[in-house]
Design an enzyme around this catalytic site. Structure first.
Site, short mmCIF file in Angstrom:
data_model
loop_
_atom_site.label_atom_id
_atom_site.label_comp_id
_atom_site.label_asym_id
_atom_site.label_seq_id
_atom_site.Cartn_x
_atom_site.Cartn_y
_atom_site.Cartn_z
N GLU A 129 0.69 -1.20 -0.04
CA GLU A 129 -0.12 0.12 -0.15
C GLU A 129 0.92 1.10 0.02
OE1 GLU A 129 -2.63 -1.34 -0.63
OE2 GLU A 129 -3.07 -3.03 0.58
N ARG A 141 5.84 7.91 -7.00
CA ARG A 141 4.89 7.68 -8.32
C ARG A 141 4.51 9.06 -8.80
NH1 ARG A 141 -0.97 4.86 -8.65
NH2 ARG A 141 -1.32 6.16 -7.00
N GLY A 180 -10.96 3.32 -20.40
CA GLY A 180 -12.46 3.75 -20.44
C GLY A 180 -12.60 4.41 -21.81
N ASP A 183 -0.76 -1.63 -10.72
CA ASP A 183 -0.98 -2.86 -10.49
C ASP A 183 -0.97 -3.54 -11.96
OD1 ASP A 183 -1.65 -2.82 -7.55
OD2 ASP A 183 -3.96 -2.42 -8.35
N TRP A 204 -0.70 5.14 -0.59
CA TRP A 204 -1.22 5.54 -1.84
C TRP A 204 -2.78 5.19 -1.71
CZ3 TRP A 204 -0.52 1.75 -6.84
CH2 TRP A 204 -0.99 0.53 -6.20
N ASP A 225 -5.12 -6.70 3.31
CA ASP A 225 -6.29 -6.77 2.48
C ASP A 225 -7.46 -7.05 3.18
OD1 ASP A 225 -4.51 -6.94 0.26
OD2 ASP A 225 -3.97 -9.24 0.93
#
Length: 508
Positions: free
Chosen positions: A191, A237, A254, A330, A382, A441
């Site tokens: 994370e 990032r 999208g 990811d 994040w 998680d």
């Protein structure tokens, strides 16, 4: 038509680092492999096979330092497990049969799926039958990949006791060493969770670089930065670049001509539609057309390369020297969530050098001197709000307290056990159950309202085992503890986990 975006030649405007993180959080089921194995096999077929196929093709052309890849220890174990390998082979065969079954109703889609499934089956049978580790090791040995490690079971590090955090990281790094022949020197912390001082634990474990989210550096992501006085480098990032591809609100996947992830042909399980429009209901979406999607890939790859180049030109002017930009995602975005993602990725990695952009890994960026002065990082992640609210907010207060109890019980049992020359199997079981209970998680799923009851149940099950076994061990009831563990039919996720690495300060 090839993507063209800028001048050829020796001019380099800066460096681009692509970092991918492979993690399927809901899969470790009671210490065994998942009941919901469909998720694993879908990501394996649609992301891991094609993404590493892209790397292998480019490496065969002599390209090196293509991307930095993190594979969490639990996922790495699944991708090597004989049960999962057999299941994956069966799943790929089933995919091919589903494509054939759809041919009378959806002939064009069935033909497309037949080609994809056949290629995936051939790839798996040729290269993957002994697991992911040989595939990854071949690519790292060839210099095409940098592999990142991380702590076992993906815990949220800032909420861990120092000893437990060090043990989880050591277990994860040791796992990577067993599988790949070398311990990673870089990690993607789960994370991107960070608390001031964690860099010293990283340095002690041999970790020299890690990833944080851009806001932790206040957006100043144009160079890596050493953290405090540790010498450990953090990379931020770049959200402007990363969000061009995928953000909470928008991104290339999208686009109207890409395959729609959420619309199914239920008899076959195939996805027959293109996005068409964000507000278009499934029954009104247009049929998927691979030719239209290929045009969209070219357009969006060119747009991304131009965006990266412009960003690096601006950074060079700002810094007075070439800088870097880090885009991190990811892995499952490429192929699983975004069907065309691997094709887009290959187009981008081919086009960036022609645009004057050096493509490299985090390790090579350090070697190239793309590191600035020291920074003091704030507590960060994040997740939503870029703070800890997802894993430590009011909605998961019960899990935070549960995790604290797990750690207290674990450390009490460890401190009670005399140092030994050989591994203690009961203590090893206790440590693994604790690590499973501490996975980030469970809190994520609760905070995001995604199978919250299941997540709480899993956390409580593992925590209950920790409490019971720790109580027996601290009471010196080892025979009863052995009988209790024998009733748990779960296999170990990490067969080489060694709880002696968590010895008490007195023993050290």
């Amino acid at each position: 038509m090839p993507v063209t975006t800028g001048p050829r030649g020796d001019e380099q405007v800066g460096t681009f680092c692509l970092v991918l993180h492979s993690h399927l959080p809901w899969l470790a089921h009671h210490g065994r492999w998942p009941v919901g194995e469909e998720w694993l096999y879908q990501s394996w077929a649609h992301s891991y096979l094609p993404v590493l196929g892209v790397v292998r093709r480019l490496a065969a052309e002599g390209r090196r330092d293509l991307l930095t890849l993190g594979v969490t220890p639990v996922l790495a174990a699944q991708l090597d497990d004989p049960h999962c390998l057999r299941g994956m082979h069966d799943w790929l065969g089933g995919w091919l049969l589903r494509a054939h079954g759809a041919a009378p109703r959806l002939p064009d889609l069935a033909a497309h799926e037949h080609r994809l499934a056949g290629a995936a089956l051939a790839e798996f049978e040729t290269r993957w039958r002994h697991g992911a580790s040989p595939v990854l090791r071949e690519l790292t040995d060839a210099g095409a990949l940098e592999l990142l490690g991380g702590p076992a079971t993906h815990p949220f590090g800032p909420l861990l006791d120092d000893r437990v955090r060090a043990f989880a990281l050591e277990t994860g790094l040791a796992d990577a060493g067993v599988r790949l022949g070398a311990r990673p020197a870089g990690i993607w912390a789960p994370e991107c969770g960070y608390a001031p001082g964690m860099e010293h634990g990283y340095a002690a474990a041999g970790v020299s670089r890690f990833l944080v989210d851009g806001p932790a550096l206040r957006g100043d992501t144009g160079l890596g930065r050493t953290v405090g006085d540790s010498g450990v480098v953090c990379f931020g990032r770049d959200l402007d670049i990363t969000y061009r591809v995928w953000s909470p609100r928008k991104g290339y996947p999208g686009g109207r001509d890409y395959r729609d992830f959420h619309t199914f042909d239920h008899p076959s399980g195939l996805k027959p539609a293109r996005v068409t429009g964000r507000t278009v209901p499934p029954e009104r979406k247009r049929p998927y057309d691979p030719a239209l999607a290929a045009v969209a890939v070219e357009r969006d790859a060119a747009d991304f390369v131009t965006t990266v180049r412009d960003r690096l030109v601006a950074l060079r002017e700002q810094l007075g020297r070439p800088g870097l930009t880090v885009a991190a995602f990811d892995t499952e975005l490429f192929g699983h969530w975004w069907h065309e993602g691997p094709a887009w990725l290959e187009a981008v990695l081919r086009a960036l050098p022609d645009a004057g952009v050096r493509v490299t890994t985090l390790a090579a960026a350090v070697d190239a001197g793309l590191v600035g002065g020291p920074v003091e990082l704030p507590a960060s992640s994040w997740g939503s709000g870029k703070d800890w609210r997802v894993w430590a907010g009011a909605q998961v207060a019960d899990l935070v307290e549960l995790n604290a109890e797990v750690q207290r019980a674990l450390l009490a049992a460890v401190d009670h056990t005399p140092p030994a020359l050989v591994r203690d199997p009961l203590l090893d079981v206790l440590a693994e159950e604790a690590l499973l209970a501490l996975s980030s998680d469970w809190a994520f799923m609760v905070s995001k309202h995604s199978a919250a009851d299941y997540a709480r149940g899993r956390a409580q099950q593992h925590a209950g085992r920790v409490g019971e076994l720790a109580g027996l061990l601290t009471a010196d009831r080892r025979t009863a503890a052995t009988r209790r563990v024998a009733r748990w039919t779960d296999d170990s996720v990490f067969g080489h986990l060694d709880a002696r690495r968590m010895t008490s300060p007195r023993a050290r």
